[in-house]
Scaffold this active site. Structure first.
Site: not given
Ligand code: NAP
Length: 285
Positions: A21, A71, A135
């Site tokens: 984006f 990153k 994150a």
């Molecule tokens: P991630 O590293 O894939 O996962 C974050 C956490 O969620 C981990 O603890 C992971 O557990 C758990 N998880 C993932 N899939 C799961 C499932 N199906 N069931 C249960 N637990 C699950 O994600 P991330 O990069 O931190 O991002 C998390 C969210 O934040 C995403 O939706 C992303 O789009 C959003 N985000 C938003 C911003 C913003 O600027 N607003 C910035 C960054 C991220 P495991 O390690 O066990 O898989």
């Protein structure tokens, strides 16, 4: 805006990068501010990252954003790393000062500014976060910088998250739980701030949410979901129906971009312009 030989260059490195984006959001803000910069998306394969960074110096780019999968790996090619990026272990913004490249992480400011803009001051409060992946470090470090009182984390896989908890041990004693453990409910009961840092509930799987016992959540708790599509996740809808104040991830996304913009140009962008441009992309059907 028409570009000239004097136009300064900005962009984003990612692989893939077509979903980003940032070009729409940044170009809208640059144009609104009357700044003579152009921002483009650059697909950089991992094996070309070193050359791409050298290219920033060679082509005198003012800076770039850096996204997945670069990153962490980009850090070794930079001259200096800002404290936030060092602690988080990831760079999402590079600034080029006459060939000297500094890496920053603007997710911290994006996360915190959005929260404070809604009137929530983290100082002394009890924060509970569900999920701890990519994150999480920016969230935890942001809360620590704002003098949060306590942090508890509920996850599905505790051993995987233990190194993160150990890493922050010197700053705060983070309590880590299996989110199905009944003791986690005691944390939920005293939460002033509840954060969803999982992707559960994100489009297209909008009927999902992490397993939080909502009977434990006080209506006075502030509930923050960093997901930005849909605009209201099931997690936030449930919180709102309980009477909680809620916030989605759109402000964090805009805030991190706004801080990158400020680092490159020295000017604070208009968040509303960025939000309008972003919403056109995010919620267009
Ligand atoms: P991630 O590293 O894939 O996962 C974050 C956490 O969620 C981990 O603890 C992971 O557990 C758990 N998880 C993932 N899939 C799961 C499932 N199906 N069931 C249960 N637990 C699950 O994600 P991330 O990069 O931190 O991002 C998390 C969210 O934040 C995403 O939706 C992303 O789009 C959003 N985000 C938003 C911003 C913003 O600027 N607003 C910035 C960054 C991220 P495991 O390690 O066990 O898989």
């Amino acid at each position: 805006m028409s570009y000239s030989g004097k136009t300064k260059n900005l962009g984003i490195f990612g692989y893939p990068v077509g979903h980003s984006f940032s070009p729409i959001m940044q170009n809208a803000a640059l144009q609104a501010a009357g700044l003579d910069y152009a921002y483009i998306a650059m697909p950089v394969a991992p094996e070309n990252l070193k050359d791409a960074v050298a290219g920033l110096r060679a082509m005198n780019f003012r800076g770039v954003n850096v996204t997945i999968p670069h990153k962490q790996t980009v850090m070794e090619y930079l001259d200096e790393i800002h404290e936030d990026a060092k602690i988080i272990g990831a760079v999402n913004t590079i600034v080029n000062d006459a060939g000297h490249l500094t890496g920053y992480n603007t997710d911290v400011i994006g996360f915190i500014d959005a929260l404070k803009d809604k009137g929530f001051d983290p100082a002394g409060k009890n924060a509970v976060m569900v999920g701890a992946g990519g994150a999480a470090r920016a969230i935890i470090w942001g809360l620590l910088k704002e003098n949060i009182g306590s942090i508890a984390i509920g996850v599905r896989n505790m051993p995987k998250v233990q190194p993160l908890v150990d890493y922050f041990q010197k700053y705060i004693d983070i309590k880590l739980y299996d989110w199905n453990d009944s003791n986690f409910k005691d944390e939920l009961r005293t939460a002033d701030l509840l954060i969803n840092a999982t992707p559960l509930g994100m489009t297209p799987k909008t009927d999902e949410m992490p397993p939080v016992d909502w009977d434990c959540i006080s209506p006075s708790a502030f509930v923050y979901d960093i997901i930005y599509t849909p605009a209201e996740t099931l997690f936030l809808r449930t919180a709102r129906q309980k009477g909680c104040q809620t916030l989605n991830g759109e402000g964090m996304l805009i805030g991190q971009g706004a801080e990158s913009f400020r680092l490159w140009t020295g000017v604070k962008p208009d968040h509303n312009v960025m939000a309008t441009a972003l919403k056109k992309m995010l919620y267009a059907e």
